[in-house]
Design an enzyme around this catalytic site. Structure first.
Site, mmCIF file in Angstrom:
data_model
loop_
_atom_site.group_PDB
_atom_site.id
_atom_site.type_symbol
_atom_site.label_atom_id
_atom_site.label_comp_id
_atom_site.label_asym_id
_atom_site.label_seq_id
_atom_site.Cartn_x
_atom_site.Cartn_y
_atom_site.Cartn_z
ATOM 1 N N LYS A 172 49.839 56.326 38.122
ATOM 2 C CA LYS A 172 49.778 54.991 38.740
ATOM 3 C C LYS A 172 50.616 53.996 37.937
ATOM 4 O O LYS A 172 51.345 53.179 38.509
ATOM 5 C CB LYS A 172 48.320 54.522 38.836
ATOM 6 N N LYS A 240 49.532 42.855 34.372
ATOM 7 C CA LYS A 240 48.610 43.707 33.600
ATOM 8 C C LYS A 240 49.093 45.170 33.612
ATOM 9 O O LYS A 240 49.076 45.860 32.592
ATOM 10 C CB LYS A 240 47.217 43.580 34.230
HETATM 11 P P1 NA7 Z 1 40.979 41.255 42.794
HETATM 12 O O1 NA7 Z 1 41.061 40.817 44.213
HETATM 13 O O2 NA7 Z 1 41.424 40.334 41.724
HETATM 14 O O3 NA7 Z 1 39.452 41.680 42.512
HETATM 15 C C1 NA7 Z 1 39.036 41.997 41.221
HETATM 16 C C2 NA7 Z 1 37.598 42.436 41.238
HETATM 17 O O4 NA7 Z 1 37.172 42.676 39.869
HETATM 18 C C3 NA7 Z 1 36.634 41.377 41.803
HETATM 19 O O5 NA7 Z 1 35.566 42.023 42.449
HETATM 20 C C4 NA7 Z 1 36.172 40.684 40.521
HETATM 21 O O6 NA7 Z 1 34.950 40.003 40.648
HETATM 22 C C5 NA7 Z 1 36.020 41.871 39.599
HETATM 23 N N1 NA7 Z 1 35.956 41.481 38.183
HETATM 24 C C6 NA7 Z 1 36.941 40.937 37.441
HETATM 25 N N2 NA7 Z 1 36.508 40.726 36.169
HETATM 26 C C7 NA7 Z 1 35.221 41.144 36.132
HETATM 27 C C8 NA7 Z 1 34.243 41.193 35.107
HETATM 28 N N3 NA7 Z 1 34.501 40.774 33.859
HETATM 29 N N4 NA7 Z 1 33.012 41.678 35.414
HETATM 30 C C9 NA7 Z 1 32.754 42.110 36.678
HETATM 31 N N5 NA7 Z 1 33.632 42.100 37.693
HETATM 32 C C10 NA7 Z 1 34.871 41.622 37.416
HETATM 33 O O7 NA7 Z 1 41.769 42.624 42.554
HETATM 34 P P2 NA7 Z 1 42.139 43.773 43.615
HETATM 35 O O8 NA7 Z 1 40.942 44.084 44.452
HETATM 36 O O9 NA7 Z 1 43.428 43.444 44.264
HETATM 37 O O10 NA7 Z 1 42.433 44.985 42.607
HETATM 38 C C11 NA7 Z 1 41.385 45.688 41.967
HETATM 39 C C12 NA7 Z 1 41.990 46.783 41.099
HETATM 40 O O11 NA7 Z 1 42.787 47.696 41.885
HETATM 41 C C13 NA7 Z 1 42.917 46.303 39.996
HETATM 42 O O12 NA7 Z 1 42.762 47.119 38.847
HETATM 43 C C14 NA7 Z 1 44.301 46.457 40.601
HETATM 44 O O13 NA7 Z 1 45.309 46.556 39.615
HETATM 45 C C15 NA7 Z 1 44.153 47.696 41.467
HETATM 46 P P3 NA7 Z 1 34.939 38.473 41.218
HETATM 47 O O14 NA7 Z 1 34.968 38.610 42.721
HETATM 48 O O15 NA7 Z 1 36.160 37.778 40.666
HETATM 49 O O16 NA7 Z 1 33.667 37.903 40.703
#
Ligand code: NA7
Length: 289
Positions: A172, A240
């Site tokens: 990836k 990232k």
């Molecule tokens: P998004 O739309 O930025 O969503 C990120 C998700 O991760 C979202 O549910 C966030 O929760 C969650 N998140 C981020 N930080 C935390 C922490 N510290 N604790 C719990 N949950 C967290 O990204 P995508 O859906 O476009 O992509 C997800 C992955 O797939 C990423 O690795 C990409 O590179 C590929 P929130 O809703 O902000 O509370």
């Protein structure tokens, strides 16, 4: 009977993936840090877990898809994290894009609990997530993938087993490195041609009939010419991924000079952007001077 699926991370990708699991009739337990993102799914039949631990405890197959390595560590190993709830015999599938090193650490921790683990990052963007046509890049054992497939098939169309745990993440990062460079390279070509007085449309016309054409440019180049960057794949996440690719390269002594240069451009745009743009917004680098 269908296995019970736990789902953690209802972001741009996770939201539609979870929706497809519900549509396919899997009993679904969801958790998201920002609770409101679960509202529609819960209204349509999903159960809301109080914390990642509960989502894991109720699941036969737990799927995680969160932003980055620290986010995954938090939902798995943090207070009330999923690891406190995972039962022996369950399967954990992580579809976040993280470092291969963290994927292997999670695999080891799973092994110690009798839990099967797949690193299974995806490609296909929000469009693929909505259509249930994602491609999964999988690291892990073939028999674990075979067992998880009925669940994964609600979200994807292709599952490529690439090697042991960590291999899915490694590939990836290689793929996203290429996407980042292609879009960055088009932005440079655009800057070169328009600064020399030829309209962007002329470059596009030639691109469409030449070997320089590619899937990613078909989608991103028109937006870059217009200067419109609604986030499908946010720049912060591509930034990232480039960082993770450079860290992997560094650990293995691989030199990636083009990736280093692209990282500079993506970093500058990330720092200067007040919105949350798509990674195609790297084109702004040449507008900033
Ligand atoms: P998004 O739309 O930025 O969503 C990120 C998700 O991760 C979202 O549910 C966030 O929760 C969650 N998140 C981020 N930080 C935390 C922490 N510290 N604790 C719990 N949950 C967290 O990204 P995508 O859906 O476009 O992509 C997800 C992955 O797939 C990423 O690795 C990409 O590179 C590929 P929130 O809703 O902000 O509370």
């Amino acid at each position: 009977m269908k296995p019970k699926v736990g789902f953690i991370g209802l972001g741009l990708m996770g939201g539609p993936m979870a929706r497809n699991l519900l549509r396919a009739g899997f009993p679904l337990v969801v958790w998201n840090r920002t609770k409101s993102k679960a509202d529609d799914l819960v209204r349509d039949g999903a159960t809301l877990a109080a914390d990642p631990r509960e989502a894991a405890a109720l699941a036969d197959v737990l799927i995680t898809i969160v932003s980055d390595p620290p986010a995954l560590e938090e939902v798995l190993f943090g207070p009330r994290g999923a690891f406190e709830g995972l039962r022996a015999g369950c399967t954990l599938v992580d579809s976040s894009t993280i470092s291969p090193d963290l994927a292997r650490r999670v695999a080891k921790a799973c092994g110690e609990r009798g839990v099967d683990f797949l690193d299974a990052p995806v490609t296909g963007g929000t469009w693929g997530a909505e259509k249930g046509e994602l491609v999964f890049m999988v690291g892990g054992k073939a028999e674990v993938l075979d067992r998880a497939k009925p669940v994964l098939e609600a979200m994807g169309k292709k599952f490529i087993l690439l090697g042991p745990n960590g291999a899915g993440q490694t590939v990836k990062l290689g793929m996203n490195l290429l996407l980042a460079l292609q879009v960055d390279a088009f932005a440079e070509a655009l800057a070169l041609v328009t600064a020399a007085g030829v309209p962007a449309e002329r470059l596009m016309e030639v691109l469409q009939s030449s070997m320089a054409r590619s899937g990613v440019l078909d989608v991103k180049a028109p937006l870059m010419v217009k200067g419109e960057f609604p986030a499908s794949f946010p720049l912060r996440l591509m930034h990232k991924d480039l960082r993770l690719a450079l860290e992997l390269a560094h650990a293995n002594g691989t030199k990636l000079p083009a990736a280093e240069a692209a990282y500079t451009a993506y970093s500058a745009v990330k720092a200067a952007s007040k919105d949350d743009p798509d990674f195609a917004a790297v084109a702004r680098f040449w507008k900033q001077g």
